[in-house]
Design an enzyme around this catalytic site. Structure first.
Site, PDB file in Angstrom:
ATOM      1  N   ARG A  34      -4.750   5.201 -18.457  1.00  0.00           N
ATOM      2  CA  ARG A  34      -3.894   5.240 -17.330  1.00  0.00           C
ATOM      3  C   ARG A  34      -4.182   6.479 -16.239  1.00  0.00           C
ATOM      4  NH1 ARG A  34      -1.248   0.985 -16.087  1.00  0.00           N
ATOM      5  NH2 ARG A  34       0.484   2.458 -15.330  1.00  0.00           N
TER       6      ARG A  34
ATOM      7  N   GLU B  80      -6.228  -6.462 -19.411  1.00  0.00           N
ATOM      8  CA  GLU B  80      -6.031  -6.120 -17.906  1.00  0.00           C
ATOM      9  C   GLU B  80      -7.415  -5.567 -17.278  1.00  0.00           C
ATOM     10  OE1 GLU B  80      -3.228  -2.852 -18.193  1.00  0.00           O
ATOM     11  OE2 GLU B  80      -2.806  -3.019 -16.105  1.00  0.00           O
TER      12      GLU B  80
ATOM     13  N   GLN C 165       2.050  -4.728  -1.392  1.00  0.00           N
ATOM     14  CA  GLN C 165       0.848  -4.724  -1.894  1.00  0.00           C
ATOM     15  C   GLN C 165      -0.269  -5.723  -1.245  1.00  0.00           C
ATOM     16  OE1 GLN C 165       1.615  -5.905  -6.093  1.00  0.00           O
ATOM     17  NE2 GLN C 165       0.854  -3.934  -6.758  1.00  0.00           N
TER      18      GLN C 165
ATOM     19  N   TYR D  32      10.604   0.135 -17.163  1.00  0.00           N
ATOM     20  CA  TYR D  32       9.571   0.507 -16.136  1.00  0.00           C
ATOM     21  C   TYR D  32      10.313   1.398 -15.039  1.00  0.00           C
ATOM     22  CZ  TYR D  32       6.244   0.121 -12.244  1.00  0.00           C
ATOM     23  OH  TYR D  32       5.457   0.632 -11.219  1.00  0.00           O
TER      24      TYR D  32
ATOM     25  N   TYR E 137       4.555  -4.249 -17.423  1.00  0.00           N
ATOM     26  CA  TYR E 137       4.941  -4.692 -16.012  1.00  0.00           C
ATOM     27  C   TYR E 137       5.965  -5.806 -16.172  1.00  0.00           C
ATOM     28  CZ  TYR E 137       0.525  -2.342 -14.992  1.00  0.00           C
ATOM     29  OH  TYR E 137      -0.531  -1.515 -14.871  1.00  0.00           O
TER      30      TYR E 137
ATOM     31  N   TRP F 140       5.557  -8.624  -9.645  1.00  0.00           N
ATOM     32  CA  TRP F 140       4.851  -7.855  -8.857  1.00  0.00           C
ATOM     33  C   TRP F 140       4.086  -8.779  -7.865  1.00  0.00           C
ATOM     34  CZ3 TRP F 140       6.064  -5.261 -12.737  1.00  0.00           C
ATOM     35  CH2 TRP F 140       6.180  -3.810 -12.866  1.00  0.00           C
TER      36      TRP F 140
ATOM     37  N   ASP G 174      -4.691   1.875  -7.682  1.00  0.00           N
ATOM     38  CA  ASP G 174      -4.020   3.179  -7.741  1.00  0.00           C
ATOM     39  C   ASP G 174      -4.509   4.655  -7.860  1.00  0.00           C
ATOM     40  OD1 ASP G 174      -2.558   0.786  -8.346  1.00  0.00           O
ATOM     41  OD2 ASP G 174      -1.234   2.047  -9.844  1.00  0.00           O
TER      42      ASP G 174
ATOM     43  N   GLY H 229      -3.422  -1.473  -4.057  1.00  0.00           N
ATOM     44  CA  GLY H 229      -3.541  -1.669  -5.604  1.00  0.00           C
ATOM     45  C   GLY H 229      -4.320  -1.128  -6.545  1.00  0.00           C
TER      46      GLY H 229
ATOM     47  N   TRP I  75       1.198  -8.876  -5.428  1.00  0.00           N
ATOM     48  CA  TRP I  75      -0.067  -9.444  -5.366  1.00  0.00           C
ATOM     49  C   TRP I  75      -0.783 -10.033  -6.664  1.00  0.00           C
ATOM     50  CZ3 TRP I  75      -5.436  -6.556  -4.788  1.00  0.00           C
ATOM     51  CH2 TRP I  75      -5.722  -5.487  -5.821  1.00  0.00           C
ATOM     52  N   ASP I  76      -0.028  -9.596  -8.015  1.00  0.00           N
ATOM     53  CA  ASP I  76      -0.185 -10.270  -9.000  1.00  0.00           C
ATOM     54  C   ASP I  76       0.460 -11.796  -8.984  1.00  0.00           C
ATOM     55  OD1 ASP I  76       0.459  -7.063  -9.774  1.00  0.00           O
ATOM     56  OD2 ASP I  76      -0.617  -7.991 -11.634  1.00  0.00           O
TER      57      ASP I  76
HETATM   58  C1  DGY Z   1       1.814   0.683 -11.952  1.00  0.00           C
HETATM   59  O1  DGY Z   1       3.144   0.773 -12.307  1.00  0.00           O
HETATM   60  O2  DGY Z   1       0.993   0.945 -12.844  1.00  0.00           O
HETATM   61  C2  DGY Z   1       1.507  -0.007 -10.794  1.00  0.00           C
HETATM   62  O3  DGY Z   1       0.152  -0.478 -10.646  1.00  0.00           O
HETATM   63  C3  DGY Z   1       2.198   0.207  -9.665  1.00  0.00           C
HETATM   64  O4  DGY Z   1       2.652  -0.805  -9.191  1.00  0.00           O
END
Ligand code: DGY
Length: 492
Positions: A221, A417, A126, A97, A43, A47, A188, A186, A49-50
């Site tokens: 993932r 993570e 988010q 990304y 990432y 981001w 996903d 958030g 909320w991060d």
């Molecule tokens: C991702 O890219 O996996 C995120 O969770 C979406 O922002």
């Protein structure tokens, strides 16, 4: 030397000093000049909320950098009030990304939504942790906050953000904010979204290339089919200029965690309003109304958990997602509701105290997958929120055990993570920013009864060598006033 560098280099051999130093290293390594990336590899941008969670931890090391983190994010706010979920760093290659800026095309969007022209962003949002984060950052060093005019600087943007959510996003008309993409809450690929997502026509195979699989194991993932649907939803929203009223939302859900954070942040906004001389009571009234709506629309007394509401079918989404426990953080939640939530957390579905942290989905369900992102793994931000809720409701012993587990797991896994809940093994990327930041916050958290009630994490005897029990935000010399290299200039 800067505050963060000082913390990273701080002497001390105890577990507490080690955690503080290791977490500072992660946050220092992930600082990109004006904000913190969640992870250098997976990432590589900012981001939403991060950054709020990062600021909550960073305030203990460098309050001014924590302020800057939030200010950078607000600098990319849209004219309609939305805070985008990603603020892109122009120096990062497009392929690093997906979906990249050329997918979202924010700056080329119709002026109505008011996307900024100077920075590229995504168009979705988010969870609104930001006002809560701003208030906590202020409390870490009120004198520095006042000196820089931090609260007056961020209040208008935060108030506009909440107005956007309360108006354009009240798609159900019942006083709660809706999310229109599974990335918005958030969580996903949570099983909670499976039925709603199944209605979405996937984008054609081969029409996009995932970048996340360059850095993460496919087993940890979301699947390709999930992604094809994420892409379709985002493209449809984009093709309707991110206009909430005009977009035919195939996915529209009222999520308990998202709305609980909005309410907690509305209370924080009331506190901020008091300081800046704005209308505190208006925020308190909105928080009370949203709390009533949360209870009316999402609380399921028989299940003992809050359920998301699918606005396309106008039905609750059955199942036990961790999102349904997060309303524990809501001030003024009726005690019987809080007690039921605590029982659910301690029961077989979440196994609090018997597995590692709080699983993101029901351990007893067929959909549970302990490795795959939000389909079961335990996340540190959810543990931080549930810990906060337990403390709020006087469950200090349970909260204390959760805190000790989180601190231990953060260090043991190299700030993973997320975790497999049964084994506690790290999953996803390492050196993850919010894991480091929230571990720091839990380490420093004082004022909860836990600090004085016997601390498993600190019972090793070496706990206090770098400060008083509970620590204080001020115990890093110079943290409030020094400049920070890599982009942080003098106070504006
Ligand atoms: C991702 O890219 O996996 C995120 O969770 C979406 O922002």
């Amino acid at each position: 030397m800067t505050a963060v560098l000082e913390a990273a280099a701080a002497p001390g051999t105890g577990r507490r000093a080690h955690l503080r130093r290791a977490a500072a290293h992660v946050l220092l390594g992930n600082w990109a000049g004006t904000a913190t990336v969640p992870s250098r590899a997976l990432y590589p941008h900012q981001w939403s909320w991060d950054s709020a969670f990062v600021a909550i931890g960073l305030r203990h090391l460098a309050p001014r950098r924590a302020q800057r983190e939030l200010e950078t994010l607000l600098g990319a706010q849209w004219g309609d009030g939305r805070i985008p979920h990603i603020v892109f760093n122009p120096s990062v290659p497009l392929g690093a990304y997906f979906p990249s800026p050329d997918f979202w095309r924010s700056s080329g969007t119709d002026r109505a939504a008011g996307a900024p022209s100077t920075v590229e962003t995504s168009g979705i949002v988010q969870p609104p942790v930001h006002a809560l984060a701003a208030w906590l950052v202020h409390l870490a060093d009120p004198a520095e906050s006042r000196r820089r005019g931090f609260l007056p600087r961020v209040y208008p943007g935060l108030a506009a953000w909440h107005r956007y959510l309360a108006s354009s996003r009240d798609l159900g008309g019942g006083g709660l904010a809706a999310v229109v993409h599974p990335w918005e809450p958030g969580l996903d690929n949570s099983p909670s979204w499976d039925a709603s997502l199944a209605r979405v026509e996937p984008a054609p195979r081969g029409s996009f290339r995932r970048a996340d699989l360059d850095h993460g194991s496919p087993a940890d993932r979301p699947t390709d089919l999930d992604y094809a649907r994420y892409v379709r939803l985002a493209a449809t929203y984009r093709d309707h200029a991110y206009d909430d009223a005009r977009t035919p939302h195939a996915f529209a859900v009222e999520d308990p965690c998202f709305n609980a954070l909005l309410i907690a942040s509305e209370h924080a906004l009331a506190a901020i309003a008091r300081v800046v001389g704005a209308d505190e009571e208006a925020h308190r009234r909105r928080a009370a109304a949203a709390t009533r709506a949360l209870l009316d629309r999402l609380w399921d007394p028989a299940a003992g958990v809050f359920l998301p509401r699918d606005l396309v079918t106008d039905e609750p989404v059955a199942g036990y997602g961790v999102s349904g426990l997060v309303p524990l953080i809501v001030p003024g939640l009726p005690e019987d509701v809080a007690a039921a939530l605590t029982r659910t957390a301690l029961g077989p579905r979440f196994g609090l105290g018997r597995v590692h942290l709080v699983p993101s989905y029901d351990l007893t369900s067929r959909e549970f997958d302990g490795n795959r992102y939000w389909r079961g793994p335990s996340w540190f931000n959810m543990a931080w929120l549930v810990h906060r809720g337990l403390v709020r409701h006087g469950e200090t012993a349970t909260a204390g055990r959760l805190r000790a587990q989180a601190l231990d797991a953060a260090v043991r896994t190299g700030f993973a993570e997320y975790l497999e809940p049964y084994t506690g093994e790290g999953r996803g990327v390492r050196r993850f920013s919010w894991t480091a930041a929230l571990a720091l916050d839990l380490l420093q958290s004082s004022g909860d009864a836990y600090e004085s009630s016997g601390d498993a994490y600190e019972s090793s005897g070496d706990a206090y060598e770098d400060g008083a029990p509970g620590g204080t935000p001020g115990n890093v010399p110079g943290s409030a006033s020094e400049g920070v290299p890599g982009g942080e200039g003098p106070a504006r």
